[in-house]
Design an enzyme around this catalytic site. Structure first.
Site, PDB file in Angstrom:
ATOM      1  N   LYS A  12       0.849  -1.199   0.000  1.00  0.00           N
ATOM      2  CA  LYS A  12       0.000   0.000   0.000  1.00  0.00           C
ATOM      3  C   LYS A  12       0.880   1.243   0.000  1.00  0.00           C
ATOM      4  O   LYS A  12       2.046   1.228   0.403  1.00  0.00           O
ATOM      5  CB  LYS A  12      -0.938   0.022   1.211  1.00  0.00           C
ATOM      6  CG  LYS A  12      -0.248  -0.074   2.581  1.00  0.00           C
ATOM      7  CD  LYS A  12       0.252   1.234   3.148  1.00  0.00           C
ATOM      8  CE  LYS A  12       0.820   1.070   4.559  1.00  0.00           C
ATOM      9  NZ  LYS A  12       1.528   2.276   5.047  1.00  0.00           N
ATOM     10  N   ASP A 136      -2.319  -1.936  10.673  1.00  0.00           N
ATOM     11  CA  ASP A 136      -2.548  -1.912   9.229  1.00  0.00           C
ATOM     12  C   ASP A 136      -3.223  -3.173   8.700  1.00  0.00           C
ATOM     13  O   ASP A 136      -3.715  -3.182   7.570  1.00  0.00           O
ATOM     14  CB  ASP A 136      -1.221  -1.723   8.484  1.00  0.00           C
ATOM     15  CG  ASP A 136      -0.642  -0.331   8.647  1.00  0.00           C
ATOM     16  OD1 ASP A 136      -1.347   0.546   9.191  1.00  0.00           O
ATOM     17  OD2 ASP A 136       0.517  -0.121   8.238  1.00  0.00           O
TER      18      ASP A 136
END
EC number: 2.7.1.148
Length: 283
Positions: A12, A136
């Site tokens: 990401k 995350d």
């Protein structure tokens, strides 16, 4: 089904990252957009009937914080599943980069084992397990790029008018890495950014906001500044992702990226409309 091979775990980029406060327990409150990109680790899973969880790519004792093994064991514990698994991980995403490689590996492990072990847990049930693994990890279960708030626990997929347009990015990981804890404990860290809105972000997308962790990270790791300056020499506007040390820039014109220092990882990536395993879970 006794095995799953070539299971992707995408990285990401944080398009912006604002620190808006701090809770009494010390956790920082954040706002960010997490965008999936096509830089992936690849995982392999083989069911074991004896309940053991092993990693083929680690010949020594497993580190206590190995997220892949922790994810498998957390899923066993939450469901009482008696099955085990032998896991292989082909690492491509650099560590200590702010790219979320370890968290993504853990999320793909949850998704793969939910299927292999025939547990039929919903996305929300997996999300509850993911919260115990790291801030995350829940994002990588949501299925798409997302607006993320709180301590990483408030996640809203970017859909319809807020969906990100297709784009390419130069992602640069300098040789040096950074420990996230060093940044969040630093006295100079900005902790009072004003709260942003999704509509405000949608007006500019890739130019929105800033990364509040970047000034501290640059002070701790001069290579971050060098990488940003190198991107700027190419006419690209770079910024850091997550807690670094990787930086990125949207590619808006033809550019030659072949003269980077040999020790750097440089990769041209495209954003993903959805997670490659998005349809492996319901809810």
């Amino acid at each position: 089904m006794q095995a799953l091979y070539d299971v992707p775990a995408p990285a990401k980029l944080n398009l912006f990252l604002h620190v808006t406060g701090r809770r009494p327990d010390g956790y920082h409150l954040l706002q960010s957009v997490f965008m999936l990109i096509d830089w992936c680790d690849v995982l392999h899973f083989e069911v074991r009937g004896n309940g053991t969880v092993t990693r083929e790519d680690l010949t020594s004792a497993l580190p206590a914080d190995d997220l892949v093994v922790r994810a498998a064991r957390a899923l066993q514990k939450a469901t009482g599943c008696p099955q085990g698994v032998h896991i292989g991980v082909s690492k491509h995403i650099p560590a200590q980069a702010g790219l979320g490689g370890g968290s993504s590996d853990a999320a793909s492990t949850l998704l793969a084992l939910n299927r292999l072990w025939k547990l039929k847990l919903s996305r929300q049930q997996l999300h509850s397990i993911a919260l115990t693994l790291g801030a995350d990890v829940p994002f990588f279960l949501c299925g798409a790029s997302a607006w993320v708030e709180g301590i990483g626990d408030i996640i809203r997929r970017l859909e319809l008018e807020h969906q990100l347009p297709p784009a390419a990015f130069a992602v640069v990981k300098p040789e040096a890495g950074l420990d996230t804890r060093m940044i969040f404990s630093h006295p100079s860290l900005k902790r009072d950014s004003s709260c942003a809105t999704i509509s405000g972000f949608a007006a500019t997308h890739y130019q929105f906001g800033s990364n509040d962790l970047q000034p501290v990270a640059q002070a701790l790791c001069p290579e971050i500044t060098q990488a940003i300056n190198w991107l700027e020499s190419k006419g690209l506007q770079g910024r850091m992702t997550g807690s670094g040390s990787a930086v990125f820039a949207q590619i808006t014109h033809a550019v030659d990226l072949h003269d980077a220092p040999a020790a750097w990882h440089v990769k041209v990536c495209e954003n993903l409309k959805s997670h490659p395993l998005a349809d492996w879970v319901f809810g």
